[in-house]
Design a protein around this motif. Structure first.
Motif, PDB file in Angstrom:
ATOM      1  N   ASN A   2      34.278 -19.688 -26.276  1.00  0.00           N
ATOM      2  CA  ASN A   2      34.680 -19.905 -24.954  1.00  0.00           C
ATOM      3  C   ASN A   2      36.205 -19.355 -24.629  1.00  0.00           C
ATOM      4  OD1 ASN A   2      34.867 -20.720 -22.280  1.00  0.00           O
ATOM      5  ND2 ASN A   2      35.144 -23.042 -22.808  1.00  0.00           N
ATOM      6  N   LEU A  50      27.801 -24.106 -13.275  1.00  0.00           N
ATOM      7  CA  LEU A  50      27.732 -25.319 -14.046  1.00  0.00           C
ATOM      8  C   LEU A  50      26.088 -25.464 -13.975  1.00  0.00           C
ATOM      9  CD1 LEU A  50      30.586 -27.507 -12.828  1.00  0.00           C
ATOM     10  CD2 LEU A  50      30.150 -26.389 -14.992  1.00  0.00           C
ATOM     11  N   GLU A  61      24.538 -22.752 -16.457  1.00  0.00           N
ATOM     12  CA  GLU A  61      24.752 -22.645 -18.040  1.00  0.00           C
ATOM     13  C   GLU A  61      24.625 -24.115 -18.614  1.00  0.00           C
ATOM     14  OE1 GLU A  61      25.110 -19.837 -19.546  1.00  0.00           O
ATOM     15  OE2 GLU A  61      24.841 -18.644 -17.746  1.00  0.00           O
ATOM     16  N   ASN A  62      24.841 -25.183 -17.832  1.00  0.00           N
ATOM     17  CA  ASN A  62      24.965 -26.601 -18.605  1.00  0.00           C
ATOM     18  C   ASN A  62      23.662 -27.221 -17.930  1.00  0.00           C
ATOM     19  OD1 ASN A  62      27.798 -26.849 -19.771  1.00  0.00           O
ATOM     20  ND2 ASN A  62      27.897 -25.391 -17.859  1.00  0.00           N
ATOM     21  N   LEU A  75      34.683 -28.612 -17.635  1.00  0.00           N
ATOM     22  CA  LEU A  75      34.052 -29.055 -18.818  1.00  0.00           C
ATOM     23  C   LEU A  75      34.517 -30.348 -19.329  1.00  0.00           C
ATOM     24  CD1 LEU A  75      34.265 -25.665 -20.774  1.00  0.00           C
ATOM     25  CD2 LEU A  75      32.204 -26.545 -19.911  1.00  0.00           C
TER      26      LEU A  75
END
Length: 242
Positions: free
Chosen positions: A106, A215, A218-219, A241
């Protein structure tokens, strides 16, 4: 790190791509903005596009030899400088394994995150005097692949006075086809003479819409929750995050 992997910042990406394609490239840039806004990520994407052998309209190709080296952060003409704990080792080169691992994991991280990686005692890292000697040595070398030599200095505001003054001399008389990118959250802490010799690029906060979309994608979280998180994080991906 391609431009497509940098969250949001569409207008800035277009500006930087136009600059490279017009071949009007300043020898020194100052990427000023929060780490959570993507200042380091943008510096990496810019460097990758600059060195790409098959530039596309909106991004680096991702598949040429240079791009593959950049993906692993092992390009011989790209050098990294970052704060280290001097009592452990005074040079960034001693931490390249940890640095590359973090970039691959990251590229949105701050100095506290980095300190936790390199020092269990959480002592304050700096960019010291010996580093300035190494910077000068690396930038005086010939380019391995005949293109630009790039030096990315992350958290440049952590340079001690000796390192800052030696860098100033390089900025005043840079070697040909050399690009120095200073990345900092606190440009006011840099020597005024250093700032005056750089092209300042402001990295703005990520828009709420772009951050929320990222968000969700990807999450794998609900759009409503993503929008709430994006709103509270004030355009800072690191905060989102957390």
């Amino acid at each position: 790190m391609q431009f497509s992997a940098v969250i949001g910042q569409a207008a800035l990406k277009e500006q930087l791509i136009r600059e490279i394609n017009s071949e009007k490239i300043s020898h020194a840039k100052l990427f000023a903005g929060k780490n959570g806004h993507g200042s380091l990520a943008m510096a990496l994407a810019y460097s990758k596009y600059l060195l790409c052998d098959n530039k596309q309209e909106t991004d680096s190709c991702g598949s040429c030899h240079s791009c593959k080296q950049m993906s692993d952060f092992v390009h011989p003409d790209v050098h990294f400088v970052f704060p280290v704990v001097l009592l452990n080792h005074p040079l960034s080169s001693a931490y390249l394994t940890e640095w590359r691992k973090q970039l691959k994991t990251n590229p949105y991280f701050d100095l506290l995150d980095w300190t936790n990686i390199i020092d269990t005692k959480e002592r304050k890292p700096v960019i010291g005097t010996q580093e300035s000697v190494d910077i000068h040595k690396k930038l005086s070398l010939m380019s391995y692949q005949g293109n630009y030599k790039v030096m990315i200095i992350w958290c440049a505001d952590e340079m001690n006075p000796t390192c800052s003054n030696k860098l100033l001399k390089i900025l005043e008389e840079p070697p040909p086809k050399t690009l120095i990118i200073l990345v900092t959250e606190q440009p006011q802490k840099l020597l005024p003479t250093i700032k005056s010799r750089t092209q300042v690029i402001i990295i703005p906060r990520i828009s709420q819409e772009d951050l929320s979309t990222y968000l969700c994608k990807e999450n794998s979280i609900e759009e409503r929750i993503a929008q709430t998180i994006a709103g509270f994080s004030d355009g800072n991906f690191i905060r989102a995050l957390e």
